[in-house]
Design a protein around this motif. Structure first.
Motif, PDB file in Angstrom:
ATOM      1  N   CYS A  60       2.768  -3.511   9.750  1.00 13.13           N
ATOM      2  CA  CYS A  60       2.316  -2.770   8.573  1.00 13.13           C
ATOM      3  C   CYS A  60       1.294  -1.749   9.047  1.00 13.13           C
ATOM      4  CB  CYS A  60       1.685  -3.715   7.548  1.00 13.13           C
ATOM      5  SG  CYS A  60       0.978  -2.845   6.127  1.00 13.13           S
ATOM      6  N   ARG A  61       1.658  -0.499   8.964  1.00 13.75           N
ATOM      7  CA  ARG A  61       0.754   0.544   9.448  1.00 13.75           C
ATOM      8  C   ARG A  61      -0.460   0.702   8.552  1.00 13.75           C
ATOM      9  NH1 ARG A  61       5.343   0.646  10.971  1.00 13.75           N
ATOM     10  NH2 ARG A  61       6.100   1.440  12.945  1.00 13.75           N
ATOM     11  N   CYS A  62      -0.347   0.229   7.323  1.00 12.69           N
ATOM     12  CA  CYS A  62      -1.502   0.257   6.421  1.00 12.69           C
ATOM     13  C   CYS A  62      -2.405  -0.952   6.648  1.00 12.69           C
ATOM     14  CB  CYS A  62      -1.042   0.278   4.972  1.00 12.69           C
ATOM     15  SG  CYS A  62       0.008   1.676   4.569  1.00 12.69           S
TER      16      CYS A  62
ATOM     17  N   GLN B   7       0.869  -1.186   0.000  1.00 12.74           N
ATOM     18  CA  GLN B   7       0.000   0.000   0.000  1.00 12.74           C
ATOM     19  C   GLN B   7       0.906   1.236   0.000  1.00 12.74           C
ATOM     20  OE1 GLN B   7      -3.618  -0.446   2.385  1.00 12.74           O
ATOM     21  NE2 GLN B   7      -3.120  -2.618   2.578  1.00 12.74           N
ATOM     22  N   CYS B   8       1.262   1.793   1.154  1.00 13.29           N
ATOM     23  CA  CYS B   8       2.242   2.890   1.102  1.00 13.29           C
ATOM     24  C   CYS B   8       3.618   2.348   0.751  1.00 13.29           C
ATOM     25  CB  CYS B   8       2.293   3.644   2.424  1.00 13.29           C
ATOM     26  SG  CYS B   8       3.296   2.849   3.700  1.00 13.29           S
ATOM     27  N   GLY B   9       3.869   1.074   1.070  1.00 14.10           N
ATOM     28  CA  GLY B   9       5.106   0.417   0.671  1.00 14.10           C
ATOM     29  C   GLY B   9       6.233   0.474   1.685  1.00 14.10           C
ATOM     30  N   PHE B  10       6.067   1.255   2.741  1.00 17.61           N
ATOM     31  CA  PHE B  10       7.209   1.456   3.638  1.00 17.61           C
ATOM     32  C   PHE B  10       7.669   0.162   4.300  1.00 17.61           C
ATOM     33  CE2 PHE B  10       9.336   2.538   7.593  1.00 17.61           C
ATOM     34  CZ  PHE B  10      10.264   3.462   7.148  1.00 17.61           C
ATOM     35  N   CYS B  11       6.740  -0.672   4.695  1.00 16.47           N
ATOM     36  CA  CYS B  11       7.117  -1.896   5.414  1.00 16.47           C
ATOM     37  C   CYS B  11       7.522  -3.024   4.477  1.00 16.47           C
ATOM     38  CB  CYS B  11       5.946  -2.379   6.272  1.00 16.47           C
ATOM     39  SG  CYS B  11       4.590  -3.098   5.292  1.00 16.47           S
ATOM     40  N   ILE B  12       7.277  -2.853   3.182  1.00 19.48           N
ATOM     41  CA  ILE B  12       7.383  -3.985   2.254  1.00 19.48           C
ATOM     42  C   ILE B  12       8.803  -4.555   2.132  1.00 19.48           C
ATOM     43  CG2 ILE B  12       6.993  -4.722  -0.132  1.00 19.48           C
ATOM     44  CD1 ILE B  12       4.470  -4.412   1.613  1.00 19.48           C
TER      45      ILE B  12
HETATM   46  S1  FES Z   1       2.193  -1.002   3.169  1.00 18.94           S
HETATM   47 FE1  FES Z   1       2.184   0.845   4.362  1.00 18.94          FE
HETATM   48  S2  FES Z   1       3.149   0.254   6.214  1.00 18.94           S
HETATM   49 FE2  FES Z   1       2.840  -1.610   5.174  1.00 18.94          FE
END
Ligand code: FES
Ligand code: FES
Length: 203
Positions: free
Chosen positions: A149-151, A113-118
């Motif tokens: 994953c914050r999303c 999603q936002c990709g930060f944790c990916i």
């Molecule tokens: S995809 Fe956004 S924090 Fe996991």
């Protein structure tokens, strides 16, 4: 009378120490301070910024790398502890001929999603599949429990890991239904599914 023993003056910085390790199959060197973490070395000294920094206390998993076959939080590993080790980061995941099965499955399942944790999720998943090539759903949940994953895209991430395990274990079986349902007759050019936006191309 002065002593002949050398002393480090109060407040002086300790000297940098040479660090040698293997990262993504390449021998790498850096000069590091004793308090520097593996995460700092990867991102700052080696420019591998795919490994994310976030909580810096081992709670989020954004900094996950594989260290000698085990997934670890790079923010909790002192760089000098990794001397001589083999490290795999997100930059080392792709296969020589493109995305590996995990990366492709994450794309196919819309797991980012936002990709930060990916990056951390992918590296943790890679370590999991190396240890357990065909994990159960519970084993995937357990293996990724340290990666937040914050999303809240956990369902897609878990499905992607299970799918990647299936693709790796039974690549022929995964593609067999596609072949079985292909229309009979002479070849009719490229498979439309392999052509981007084939459905909206002018007729
Ligand atoms: S995809 Fe956004 S924090 Fe996991
Ligand atoms: S940044 Fe290392 S666990 Fe959060």
């Amino acid at each position: 009378m002065t002593s002949g023993t050398a002393h480090t003056s109060v407040g002086a910085e300790p000297p940098d120490s040479p660090l040698e390790l293997t990262v993504n199959g390449r021998p790498r060197r850096a000069l590091v301070r004793s308090h520097h973490t593996l995460l700092e070395v990867l991102r700052t000294d080696l420019g591998l910024t795919g490994t994310k920094e976030c909580c810096l206390v081992g709670e989020c998993g954004a900094c996950t790398v594989i260290l000698d076959g085990r997934s670890v939080d790079a923010c909790l590993v002192l760089a000098l502890e990794a001397a001589g080790s083999d490290v795999v980061t997100i930059e080392g995941l792709a296969a020589a001929d493109g995305l590996d099965a995990l990366q492709q499955a994450f794309l196919d399942h819309g797991a980012a999603q936002c990709g930060f944790c990916i990056p951390g999720q992918l590296v943790a998943a890679r370590a999991l599949l190396q240890a357990i090539p065909e994990p159960s759903r519970a084993e995937v949940e357990d293996g990724l429990a340290g990666n937040l994953c914050r999303c809240a895209g956990y369902e897609q991430i878990i499905e992607a890991v299970l799918d990647a395990a299936e693709r790796q274990a039974r690549p022929a079986a995964v593609h067999a239904p596609e072949r079985a349902s292909a229309p009979k007759g002479p070849p009719a050019g490229p498979d439309p599914a392999s052509v981007p936006d084939a459905r909206v191309a002018p007729q």
